[in-house]
Design an enzyme around this catalytic site. Structure first.
Site, PDB file in Angstrom:
ATOM      1  N   ASN A 110      21.941   0.279  -4.883  1.00 55.03           N
ATOM      2  CA  ASN A 110      20.872  -0.610  -5.349  1.00 55.03           C
ATOM      3  C   ASN A 110      21.078  -2.060  -4.904  1.00 55.03           C
ATOM      4  O   ASN A 110      20.118  -2.738  -4.537  1.00 55.03           O
ATOM      5  CB  ASN A 110      20.762  -0.558  -6.880  1.00 55.03           C
ATOM      6  CG  ASN A 110      20.385   0.816  -7.387  1.00 55.03           C
ATOM      7  OD1 ASN A 110      20.126   1.716  -6.591  1.00 55.03           O
ATOM      8  ND2 ASN A 110      20.357   0.993  -8.703  1.00 55.03           N
ATOM      9  N   THR A 155     -21.150 -25.448  12.161  1.00 55.40           N
ATOM     10  CA  THR A 155     -21.135 -25.015  10.765  1.00 55.40           C
ATOM     11  C   THR A 155     -22.314 -24.053  10.634  1.00 55.40           C
ATOM     12  O   THR A 155     -23.336 -24.239  11.304  1.00 55.40           O
ATOM     13  CB  THR A 155     -21.291 -26.186   9.751  1.00 55.40           C
ATOM     14  OG1 THR A 155     -22.625 -26.710   9.851  1.00 55.40           O
ATOM     15  CG2 THR A 155     -20.285 -27.307   9.995  1.00 55.40           C
ATOM     16  N   HIS A 156     -22.178 -23.031   9.860  1.00 58.70           N
ATOM     17  CA  HIS A 156     -23.213 -21.988   9.733  1.00 58.70           C
ATOM     18  C   HIS A 156     -23.585 -21.393  11.090  1.00 58.70           C
ATOM     19  O   HIS A 156     -24.740 -21.020  11.301  1.00 58.70           O
ATOM     20  CB  HIS A 156     -24.491 -22.526   9.055  1.00 58.70           C
ATOM     21  CG  HIS A 156     -24.235 -23.335   7.836  1.00 58.70           C
ATOM     22  ND1 HIS A 156     -24.151 -22.799   6.578  1.00 58.70           N
ATOM     23  CD2 HIS A 156     -24.007 -24.677   7.692  1.00 58.70           C
ATOM     24  CE1 HIS A 156     -23.904 -23.759   5.691  1.00 58.70           C
ATOM     25  NE2 HIS A 156     -23.805 -24.908   6.349  1.00 58.70           N
ATOM     26  N   SER A 279     -14.721   0.016  30.093  1.00 58.89           N
ATOM     27  CA  SER A 279     -15.501   1.036  29.394  1.00 58.89           C
ATOM     28  C   SER A 279     -15.514   2.303  30.238  1.00 58.89           C
ATOM     29  O   SER A 279     -15.501   2.242  31.467  1.00 58.89           O
ATOM     30  CB  SER A 279     -16.931   0.521  29.192  1.00 58.89           C
ATOM     31  OG  SER A 279     -17.839   1.596  29.110  1.00 58.89           O
ATOM     32  N   LYS A 285     -18.214  -3.455  32.574  1.00 61.73           N
ATOM     33  CA  LYS A 285     -17.588  -4.044  31.384  1.00 61.73           C
ATOM     34  C   LYS A 285     -16.164  -4.554  31.594  1.00 61.73           C
ATOM     35  O   LYS A 285     -15.349  -3.915  32.257  1.00 61.73           O
ATOM     36  CB  LYS A 285     -17.559  -3.003  30.249  1.00 61.73           C
ATOM     37  CG  LYS A 285     -18.904  -2.794  29.546  1.00 61.73           C
ATOM     38  CD  LYS A 285     -19.460  -4.087  29.016  1.00 61.73           C
ATOM     39  CE  LYS A 285     -19.774  -4.167  27.560  1.00 61.73           C
ATOM     40  NZ  LYS A 285     -19.221  -3.386  26.575  1.00 61.73           N
ATOM     41  N   ASN A 287     -13.888  -5.863  28.575  1.00 64.72           N
ATOM     42  CA  ASN A 287     -13.962  -6.087  27.131  1.00 64.72           C
ATOM     43  C   ASN A 287     -12.746  -6.840  26.568  1.00 64.72           C
ATOM     44  O   ASN A 287     -11.613  -6.566  26.949  1.00 64.72           O
ATOM     45  CB  ASN A 287     -14.100  -4.740  26.416  1.00 64.72           C
ATOM     46  CG  ASN A 287     -15.442  -4.089  26.691  1.00 64.72           C
ATOM     47  OD1 ASN A 287     -16.443  -4.777  26.878  1.00 64.72           O
ATOM     48  ND2 ASN A 287     -15.462  -2.771  26.742  1.00 64.72           N
ATOM     49  N   GLU A 292     -10.440  -8.405  19.363  1.00 64.60           N
ATOM     50  CA  GLU A 292     -11.000  -7.671  18.215  1.00 64.60           C
ATOM     51  C   GLU A 292      -9.881  -7.061  17.365  1.00 64.60           C
ATOM     52  O   GLU A 292      -9.944  -7.042  16.135  1.00 64.60           O
ATOM     53  CB  GLU A 292     -11.950  -6.579  18.708  1.00 64.60           C
ATOM     54  CG  GLU A 292     -13.176  -7.162  19.411  1.00 64.60           C
ATOM     55  CD  GLU A 292     -13.919  -6.109  20.200  1.00 64.60           C
ATOM     56  OE1 GLU A 292     -14.999  -5.717  19.759  1.00 64.60           O
ATOM     57  OE2 GLU A 292     -13.419  -5.669  21.247  1.00 64.60           O
ATOM     58  N   TYR A 319      16.758  -1.188 -11.694  1.00 68.40           N
ATOM     59  CA  TYR A 319      16.374  -0.467 -10.473  1.00 68.40           C
ATOM     60  C   TYR A 319      15.482   0.717 -10.810  1.00 68.40           C
ATOM     61  O   TYR A 319      15.758   1.468 -11.750  1.00 68.40           O
ATOM     62  CB  TYR A 319      17.618   0.040  -9.709  1.00 68.40           C
ATOM     63  CG  TYR A 319      17.211   0.850  -8.488  1.00 68.40           C
ATOM     64  CD1 TYR A 319      16.840   0.208  -7.303  1.00 68.40           C
ATOM     65  CD2 TYR A 319      17.135   2.242  -8.535  1.00 68.40           C
ATOM     66  CE1 TYR A 319      16.418   0.932  -6.195  1.00 68.40           C
ATOM     67  CE2 TYR A 319      16.718   2.975  -7.423  1.00 68.40           C
ATOM     68  CZ  TYR A 319      16.355   2.313  -6.267  1.00 68.40           C
ATOM     69  OH  TYR A 319      15.929   3.035  -5.173  1.00 68.40           O
ATOM     70  N   GLN A 324      11.869   1.741  -3.415  1.00 71.26           N
ATOM     71  CA  GLN A 324      12.076   2.257  -2.052  1.00 71.26           C
ATOM     72  C   GLN A 324      10.784   2.178  -1.231  1.00 71.26           C
ATOM     73  O   GLN A 324      10.815   1.954  -0.034  1.00 71.26           O
ATOM     74  CB  GLN A 324      12.565   3.703  -2.144  1.00 71.26           C
ATOM     75  CG  GLN A 324      12.758   4.391  -0.813  1.00 71.26           C
ATOM     76  CD  GLN A 324      13.364   5.770  -0.998  1.00 71.26           C
ATOM     77  OE1 GLN A 324      14.485   5.896  -1.476  1.00 71.26           O
ATOM     78  NE2 GLN A 324      12.637   6.808  -0.652  1.00 71.26           N
ATOM     79  N   LYS A 327       9.547  -0.635   1.498  1.00 76.40           N
ATOM     80  CA  LYS A 327       9.982  -0.827   2.886  1.00 76.40           C
ATOM     81  C   LYS A 327       8.879  -0.544   3.898  1.00 76.40           C
ATOM     82  O   LYS A 327       8.748  -1.277   4.884  1.00 76.40           O
ATOM     83  CB  LYS A 327      11.228   0.027   3.168  1.00 76.40           C
ATOM     84  CG  LYS A 327      12.472  -0.533   2.503  1.00 76.40           C
ATOM     85  CD  LYS A 327      13.736   0.217   2.866  1.00 76.40           C
ATOM     86  CE  LYS A 327      13.841   1.507   2.111  1.00 76.40           C
ATOM     87  NZ  LYS A 327      15.176   2.129   2.211  1.00 76.40           N
TER      88      LYS A 327
HETATM   89  N1  ARG Z   1      16.720   4.118  -0.406  1.00 74.53           N
HETATM   90  C1  ARG Z   1      16.891   3.504  -1.678  1.00 74.53           C
HETATM   91  C2  ARG Z   1      15.964   2.308  -1.841  1.00 74.53           C
HETATM   92  O1  ARG Z   1      15.465   1.807  -0.897  1.00 74.53           O
HETATM   93  C3  ARG Z   1      18.308   3.049  -1.787  1.00 74.53           C
HETATM   94  C4  ARG Z   1      18.745   2.920  -3.193  1.00 74.53           C
HETATM   95  C5  ARG Z   1      18.883   4.269  -3.813  1.00 74.53           C
HETATM   96  N2  ARG Z   1      19.390   4.171  -5.146  1.00 74.53           N
HETATM   97  C6  ARG Z   1      19.293   5.149  -6.034  1.00 74.53           C
HETATM   98  N3  ARG Z   1      19.790   4.939  -7.183  1.00 74.53           N
HETATM   99  N4  ARG Z   1      18.717   6.293  -5.750  1.00 74.53           N
HETATM  100  O2  ARG Z   1      15.692   1.898  -2.936  1.00 74.53           O
END
Ligand code: ARG
Length: 394
Positions: A110, A155-156, A279, A285, A287, A292, A319, A324, A327
């Protein structure tokens, strides 16, 4: 024994797959940072006499080798490992034997994951700052080459007042200055040492030195008290994604201007062949898809920010495995932000304003004329305004 918590009890393969999720892929970018965190931790354990110098040296050498081998593609994180932390520790034990098993004293995954993430985020904040500075240099290049060309200020979507290429560039440049300042404040939020808070409640009975790991890892302070650490997970992530969203929104607004300028009706700018695409049916074309896609990118970075904020909202303290899931949106938002900044700088380097196509409507000088009358005749602006306005009443 694959997982650090394995007690010899069975684990359903579907539960493993669901709970490990994408970590075996996402954690690839954390391996190097987990190695840095682990080395600092082990050196601290040796300095406080909790492990001996011989074991510490052999663990650190083993970790450095694993780091280099991972970068060289010699091993990867498997789903059975769950995550980078487990993968590193089990390979370390395989490679150096029982000394490797002494590494995981006074920490938990953790605080480990938070340490690796913060070291990574710190690098991202620095890297992104440099890329934004490079974008600003590209923008300065446009202003230096063609800054004096007059441009209608809208503007506008209506011609409003005279502007110029330099003024157009300057507005965006100032927005990027604010982003750089925002990234600095995110960096301050990131730069606190979570290591040694362990599962979230410290290491009772173990005299570890958290200030020493803070110093070794270049953190400004040790995050205190230990219960603050897990409560802070996700906040630096959201703060960074917020800055990235503001940045990409500005890129999108710039792209929106350029898309208008690039239409046949405007033809204010020319783009080199290598930045436009074609295109499949219309041979003529060329583009501006790249612009975009830059314009659409803020939808994704904002969704990443929302996802990050929503994951932490309403969680109890301590925790929780929910964390998790931070990420995926974090990495997605960072990667898209970086790509968008770089590609916009590339477009700006090749773009050219076509001065002869830029026509300012005569009405665009109306406010300036009213201002002049006020100064010359000393009459109220409202009277000057009405006098000029008569010309535009049909
Ligand atoms: N992959 C976990 C995370 O990103 C790591 C920590 C896991 N801890 C646990 N007590 N299962 O949070």
């Amino acid at each position: 024994m694959s997982r650090l918590w394995d007690k010899g009890l069975p684990l359903d393969a579907r539960i493993l797959r669901y709970t490990a999720g994408e970590d075996h892929m996402l954690d690839a970018r954390l391996v190097h940072y987990d190695v840095l965190g682990s080395i600092a931790h082990v050196e601290m354990l040796a300095a406080t006499g909790l492990i001996n110098g011989v074991d510490s040296a052999s663990i650190c050498a083993g970790l450095r080798r694993l780091d280099a081998d991972f970068a060289a593609g010699k091993w990867s994180i498997r789903i059975e490992d769950e995550d980078a932390h487990t993968a590193l520790e089990s390979r370390l034990v395989e490679n150096i034997g029982s000394a490797g098993a002494r590494m995981h004293l006074g920490r938990s995954r953790n605080d480990q994951v938070l340490t690796a993430l913060r070291l990574y985020l710190r690098d991202v904040a620095t890297d992104l700052t440099q890329r934004v500075e490079a974008l600003r240099a590209s923008l300065r290049g446009v202003a230096e080459r063609q800054g004096t060309i007059p441009l209608p200020g809208y503007t506008h979507m209506q011609q409003a007042m005279p502007s110029s290429v330099a003024l157009w560039c300057g507005g965006f440049d100032e927005a990027f200055v604010d982003i750089v300042a925002g990234l600095q404040s995110v960096r301050r939020r990131i730069n606190k040492n979570p290591l040694g808070s362990a599962a979230g409640y410290g290491t009772p009975g173990l005299p570890i030195d958290r200030n020493l790991t803070a110093q070794k890892l270049g953190f400004d302070v040790t995050q205190q008290p230990v219960t603050a650490v897990q409560l802070s997970r996700g906040k630096a992530e959201s703060a960074l994604l917020f800055e990235i969203t503001l940045l990409v929104q500005d890129l999108g607004r710039m792209a929106s201007d350029l898309l208008l300028f690039y239409t046949q009706e405007f033809s204010y700018i020319a783009l080199p062949a290598e930045v436009t695409t074609g295109s499949s049916i219309m041979p003529q074309k060329r583009n501006p898809d790249v612009l975009e896609l830059i314009r659409a990118a803020a939808a994704t970075t904002q969704a990443c920010l929302d996802e990050s904020l929503l994951i932490t909202a309403k969680l109890p303290s301590g925790y929780q495995r929910d964390l998790q899931r931070l990420k995926a949106p974090l990495f997605r938002g960072i990667d898209l932000g970086i790509e968008s900044v770089d590609i916009m700088a590339y477009v700006l380097d090749g773009m050219r304003f076509i001065a002869e196509n830029i026509r300012l409507d005569p009405g665009i000088y109306a406010a300036e004329e009213a201002n002049r009358i006020v100064r010359e005749e000393g009459i109220p602006f409202r009277d000057a305004y009405r006098r000029i306005a008569e010309r535009f009443v049909k």
